[in-house]
Write a protein that holds these residues in place. Structure first.
Motif, PDB file in Angstrom:
ATOM      1  N   GLU A   1      19.206  82.995  99.052  1.00  0.00           N
ATOM      2  CA  GLU A   1      19.347  84.271  99.748  1.00  0.00           C
ATOM      3  C   GLU A   1      18.001  84.820 100.202  1.00  0.00           C
ATOM      4  O   GLU A   1      17.903  85.437 101.265  1.00  0.00           O
TER       5      GLU A   1
ATOM      6  N   GLN B   1      17.249  82.726 103.278  1.00  0.00           N
ATOM      7  CA  GLN B   1      18.132  83.070 104.387  1.00  0.00           C
ATOM      8  C   GLN B   1      17.788  84.428 104.988  1.00  0.00           C
ATOM      9  O   GLN B   1      17.820  84.601 106.213  1.00  0.00           O
TER      10      GLN B   1
ATOM     11  N   TYR C   1      14.750  84.172 107.170  1.00  0.00           N
ATOM     12  CA  TYR C   1      15.064  83.340 108.334  1.00  0.00           C
ATOM     13  C   TYR C   1      15.863  84.137 109.355  1.00  0.00           C
ATOM     14  O   TYR C   1      15.555  84.145 110.550  1.00  0.00           O
TER      15      TYR C   1
ATOM     16  N   ASN D   1      25.976  81.296 103.862  1.00  0.00           N
ATOM     17  CA  ASN D   1      25.969  80.129 104.749  1.00  0.00           C
ATOM     18  C   ASN D   1      26.627  80.443 106.092  1.00  0.00           C
ATOM     19  O   ASN D   1      26.149  79.997 107.146  1.00  0.00           O
TER      20      ASN D   1
ATOM     21  N   VAL E   1      24.196  82.336 108.368  1.00  0.00           N
ATOM     22  CA  VAL E   1      23.179  81.470 108.977  1.00  0.00           C
ATOM     23  C   VAL E   1      23.803  80.599 110.051  1.00  0.00           C
ATOM     24  O   VAL E   1      23.242  80.447 111.148  1.00  0.00           O
TER      25      VAL E   1
END
Length: 206
Positions: free
Chosen positions: A64, A67, A70, A129, A132
């Motif tokens: 996390e 992510q 990102y 997920n 992303v």
């Protein structure tokens, strides 16, 4: 008055990350974490009822963190190619700033006993997920990826390429070289440069 807690959850998870980075997920046991921080085993069991819960939290906190940075990098830029190049650079920069966590991500969720996680942990992982994947799909479309091969090229450029650069050095036990971010960005730009830009990209992802 209740006594203040001497060991908080993050301290225990930090210890688990150190153990996993040094010797793999198998090294993360309740007793090993307790020993690492100098805590009684009961302090670990008080926060994590089972080892699988500990493993899930170690993995999820790490993923996390990656992510979040990102996604923030992608969302901060309206231009798709700039966002793609910045995303690749962020993979390396995050790994440089968090070398133990990056070493942990050399493994996969299955190595951290995902098959035995609670539904809450599985759903939490799946939500991250999906976020992303949705961001990458949107960015790939903005880059002009109009089919499976073009989409694969975009994901390769923005995810797999910078990760492979990081992993090669981590697996060799070497620090990331000073030029790693620049190299990741240059290679990503070259791959993305072969994609036709979709019209009216600026601001289209916001």
């Amino acid at each position: 008055m209740a006594r203040p807690q001497r060991f908080d959850t993050n301290q225990l998870l930090d210890a688990a990350v150190r153990l996993a980075a040094a010797a793999g997920p198998a090294a993360v046991t309740m007793s090993a974490v307790a020993t690492e921080v100098g805590a009684p085993s009961g302090s670990v069991y008080h926060r994590f009822p089972r080892r699988t819960a500990l493993l899930a939290e170690v993995w999820l906190r790490t993923v996390e963190s990656f992510q979040q940075g990102y996604l923030e990098t992608i969302e901060a830029r309206a231009d798709a190619r700039e966002a793609g190049c910045a995303a690749a650079r962020q993979v390396v920069a995050w790994s440089r700033a968090h070398p133990r966590e990056a070493a942990l991500l050399l493994y996969g969720a299955q190595d951290f006993a995902r098959a035995e996680w609670s539904q809450e942990h599985i759903q939490r992982a799946d939500r991250g997920n999906r976020r992303v994947h949705a961001a990458l799909a949107s960015l790939a479309a903005a880059l002009g990826a109009d089919g499976p091969q073009a989409t694969e090229r975009a994901v390769l450029a923005m995810v797999d390429l910078p990760l492979s650069l990081v992993r090669r050095h981590l697996r060799a036990g070497d620090p990331l070289p000073a030029h790693a971010e620049d190299l990741a960005e240059e290679c990503t730009a070259a791959l993305l440069g072969s994609l036709p830009m979709a019209p009216s990209v600026s601001g289209s992802r916001h």
